[in-house]
Design a protein around this motif. Sequence first.
Motif, PDB file in Angstrom:
ATOM      1  N   ASP A   1       0.685  -1.104   0.071  1.00 39.04           N
ATOM      2  CA  ASP A   1      -0.115   0.120  -0.111  1.00 39.04           C
ATOM      3  C   ASP A   1       0.737   1.456   0.016  1.00 39.04           C
ATOM      4  OD1 ASP A   1      -2.436   1.677   0.551  1.00 39.04           O
ATOM      5  OD2 ASP A   1      -1.280   2.106   2.328  1.00 39.04           O
ATOM      6  N   VAL A   2       2.094   1.347   0.727  1.00 41.46           N
ATOM      7  CA  VAL A   2       2.771   2.420   1.083  1.00 41.46           C
ATOM      8  C   VAL A   2       3.476   2.731  -0.295  1.00 41.46           C
ATOM      9  CG1 VAL A   2       4.708   3.653   2.208  1.00 41.46           C
ATOM     10  CG2 VAL A   2       2.943   2.504   3.352  1.00 41.46           C
ATOM     11  N   ARG A   3       3.911   1.478  -0.948  1.00 38.24           N
ATOM     12  CA  ARG A   3       4.921   1.625  -1.992  1.00 38.24           C
ATOM     13  C   ARG A   3       3.962   2.170  -3.378  1.00 38.24           C
ATOM     14  NH1 ARG A   3       9.140  -3.297  -2.705  1.00 38.24           N
ATOM     15  NH2 ARG A   3      10.073  -1.581  -4.353  1.00 38.24           N
ATOM     16  N   ALA A   4       2.557   1.761  -3.505  1.00 35.75           N
ATOM     17  CA  ALA A   4       1.390   2.301  -4.294  1.00 35.75           C
ATOM     18  C   ALA A   4       1.261   3.732  -4.260  1.00 35.75           C
ATOM     19  CB  ALA A   4       0.471   1.358  -4.401  1.00 35.75           C
ATOM     20  N   ARG A   5       1.292   4.043  -3.078  1.00 37.51           N
ATOM     21  CA  ARG A   5       0.919   5.555  -3.064  1.00 37.51           C
ATOM     22  C   ARG A   5       2.375   6.293  -3.197  1.00 37.51           C
ATOM     23  NH1 ARG A   5       0.271   7.126   2.350  1.00 37.51           N
ATOM     24  NH2 ARG A   5       0.506   4.987   3.248  1.00 37.51           N
ATOM     25  N   GLU A   6       3.268   5.885  -2.845  1.00 39.44           N
ATOM     26  CA  GLU A   6       4.822   6.542  -3.032  1.00 39.44           C
ATOM     27  C   GLU A   6       4.765   6.532  -4.738  1.00 39.44           C
ATOM     28  OE1 GLU A   6       8.950   7.850  -2.049  1.00 39.44           O
ATOM     29  OE2 GLU A   6       7.001   7.680  -0.883  1.00 39.44           O
ATOM     30  N   ALA A   7       4.309   5.614  -5.507  1.00 40.72           N
ATOM     31  CA  ALA A   7       4.607   5.610  -6.873  1.00 40.72           C
ATOM     32  C   ALA A   7       3.602   6.568  -7.589  1.00 40.72           C
ATOM     33  CB  ALA A   7       4.427   4.302  -7.652  1.00 40.72           C
ATOM     34  N   ALA A   8       2.541   6.649  -6.915  1.00 42.80           N
ATOM     35  CA  ALA A   8       1.334   7.718  -7.510  1.00 42.80           C
ATOM     36  C   ALA A   8       1.990   9.104  -7.163  1.00 42.80           C
ATOM     37  CB  ALA A   8       0.096   7.207  -6.923  1.00 42.80           C
ATOM     38  N   HIS A   9       2.389   9.333  -5.947  1.00 44.20           N
ATOM     39  CA  HIS A   9       2.689  10.689  -5.407  1.00 44.20           C
ATOM     40  C   HIS A   9       3.947  11.102  -6.454  1.00 44.20           C
ATOM     41  CE1 HIS A   9       2.794  14.169  -3.069  1.00 44.20           C
ATOM     42  NE2 HIS A   9       4.149  14.091  -2.581  1.00 44.20           N
ATOM     43  N   THR A  10       4.881  10.004  -6.544  1.00 41.72           N
ATOM     44  CA  THR A  10       6.122  10.450  -7.306  1.00 41.72           C
ATOM     45  C   THR A  10       5.653  10.863  -8.627  1.00 41.72           C
ATOM     46  OG1 THR A  10       7.548   8.896  -6.131  1.00 41.72           O
ATOM     47  CG2 THR A  10       8.384   9.238  -8.236  1.00 41.72           C
ATOM     48  N   ARG A  11       4.880  10.263  -9.245  1.00 38.98           N
ATOM     49  CA  ARG A  11       4.416  10.669 -10.791  1.00 38.98           C
ATOM     50  C   ARG A  11       3.871  12.099 -10.630  1.00 38.98           C
ATOM     51  NH1 ARG A  11       2.484   5.422 -10.909  1.00 38.98           N
ATOM     52  NH2 ARG A  11       0.263   5.965 -10.223  1.00 38.98           N
ATOM     53  N   GLU A  12       3.166  12.535  -9.426  1.00 33.69           N
ATOM     54  CA  GLU A  12       2.538  13.808  -9.383  1.00 33.69           C
ATOM     55  C   GLU A  12       3.828  14.938  -9.190  1.00 33.69           C
ATOM     56  OE1 GLU A  12       0.178  13.829  -5.907  1.00 33.69           O
ATOM     57  OE2 GLU A  12      -1.392  12.449  -6.763  1.00 33.69           O
ATOM     58  N   LEU A  13       4.622  14.439  -8.437  1.00 37.63           N
ATOM     59  CA  LEU A  13       5.767  15.358  -8.126  1.00 37.63           C
ATOM     60  C   LEU A  13       6.618  15.413  -9.565  1.00 37.63           C
ATOM     61  CD1 LEU A  13       7.062  14.158  -4.529  1.00 37.63           C
ATOM     62  CD2 LEU A  13       6.177  16.176  -5.227  1.00 37.63           C
ATOM     63  N   ALA A  14       6.670  14.402 -10.152  1.00 37.75           N
ATOM     64  CA  ALA A  14       7.536  14.534 -11.705  1.00 37.75           C
ATOM     65  C   ALA A  14       6.656  15.507 -12.503  1.00 37.75           C
ATOM     66  CB  ALA A  14       7.582  13.287 -12.162  1.00 37.75           C
ATOM     67  N   ALA A  15       5.505  15.283 -12.329  1.00 45.56           N
ATOM     68  CA  ALA A  15       4.434  16.306 -13.303  1.00 45.56           C
ATOM     69  C   ALA A  15       4.787  17.672 -12.820  1.00 45.56           C
ATOM     70  CB  ALA A  15       3.187  15.844 -13.279  1.00 45.56           C
ATOM     71  N   ARG A  16       5.016  18.022 -11.684  1.00 44.48           N
ATOM     72  CA  ARG A  16       5.119  19.265 -11.180  1.00 44.48           C
ATOM     73  C   ARG A  16       6.795  19.729 -11.377  1.00 44.48           C
ATOM     74  NH1 ARG A  16       2.940  18.284  -5.608  1.00 44.48           N
ATOM     75  NH2 ARG A  16       4.517  20.202  -4.958  1.00 44.48           N
ATOM     76  N   GLY A  17       7.528  18.866 -12.086  1.00 41.89           N
ATOM     77  CA  GLY A  17       8.885  19.189 -12.184  1.00 41.89           C
ATOM     78  C   GLY A  17       9.893  19.130 -11.054  1.00 41.89           C
ATOM     79  N   ARG A  18       9.368  18.404  -9.838  1.00 38.81           N
ATOM     80  CA  ARG A  18      10.210  18.295  -8.647  1.00 38.81           C
ATOM     81  C   ARG A  18      11.108  17.230  -8.625  1.00 38.81           C
ATOM     82  NH1 ARG A  18       9.830  22.401  -4.559  1.00 38.81           N
ATOM     83  NH2 ARG A  18       8.101  23.825  -5.546  1.00 38.81           N
ATOM     84  N   VAL A  19      10.530  15.927  -9.084  1.00 38.95           N
ATOM     85  CA  VAL A  19      11.456  14.897  -9.318  1.00 38.95           C
ATOM     86  C   VAL A  19      11.936  14.749 -10.845  1.00 38.95           C
ATOM     87  CG1 VAL A  19      11.523  12.313  -9.092  1.00 38.95           C
ATOM     88  CG2 VAL A  19      10.298  13.607  -7.452  1.00 38.95           C
ATOM     89  N   LEU A  20      13.163  14.903 -11.046  1.00 32.95           N
ATOM     90  CA  LEU A  20      13.544  14.513 -12.469  1.00 32.95           C
ATOM     91  C   LEU A  20      13.884  13.252 -12.763  1.00 32.95           C
ATOM     92  CD1 LEU A  20      15.883  18.101 -12.506  1.00 32.95           C
ATOM     93  CD2 LEU A  20      13.428  17.692 -13.203  1.00 32.95           C
ATOM     94  N   ARG A  21      14.465  12.604 -12.011  1.00 29.05           N
ATOM     95  CA  ARG A  21      15.221  11.348 -12.190  1.00 29.05           C
ATOM     96  C   ARG A  21      15.233  10.549 -10.847  1.00 29.05           C
ATOM     97  NH1 ARG A  21      18.262   9.880 -16.428  1.00 29.05           N
ATOM     98  NH2 ARG A  21      17.474   7.978 -15.755  1.00 29.05           N
ATOM     99  N   LEU A  22      15.053   9.119 -11.050  1.00 32.23           N
ATOM    100  CA  LEU A  22      15.338   8.150  -9.942  1.00 32.23           C
ATOM    101  C   LEU A  22      16.023   7.050 -10.476  1.00 32.23           C
ATOM    102  CD1 LEU A  22      11.784   8.269  -8.362  1.00 32.23           C
ATOM    103  CD2 LEU A  22      13.587   9.206  -7.601  1.00 32.23           C
TER     104      LEU A  22
END
Length: 200
Positions: free
Chosen positions: A22-43
């Motif tokens: 559950d936590v990993r799924a929420r992390e993946a979804a939130h990371t996509r949101e952060l990437a869309a906002r230009g906050r996460v560039l690469r992992l």
Amino acid sequence: MEYLVTMTTRVPDGTTPDAVDDVRAREAAHTRELAARGRVLRLWRPPLAPGEWRTLGLFTADDADDLERTLTSMPLRVWRTDEVTPLGAHPNDPGAGTVPPVPGTTEHLVTFTLDVPAGASPDTVAERTAGEARRTRELAAQGRLVRLWSLPTPGQALGLWQHADVDELYDDLRSLPLAAWLTVETVPLTPHPSDPGERA
């Protein structure tokens, strides 16, 4: 400003697999949101020892406090510790988005530590520094040097490279005009499932 963040996760004993999923799924979804906002560039995933759960991330933020708010918003932060390295501008950086990903290559992070010999003349230092700038432009044009940043420690830099194999990487590093004065540390990177970068 850009930051390299080393994220180390330790799941508490007794945590159920369903809770982890559950936590990993929420992390993946939130990371996509952060990437869309230009906050996460690469992992990326660095080499891992058995039982390790670690990620390297390239983030953008206005400042350290802004970055902390981003990191705190990530669901895995409840089990994670983060080590933040601020990345400064480097005069030889090709620039974000300049060098496209090359399919079939492996990425490496390379830390450079420059130690100019005490007896080196200013003219020699200037000549090699200029040669280094020319050579890094060539390597970027060849699609091998992706990014280059200065690190907080004087004389240190961090580069993101992509190569077909490690021998090609080391050939390029040896070709740098400052190579005789550089100590290098390389970290091979593997894809992270939530990496917003486009690679094939």
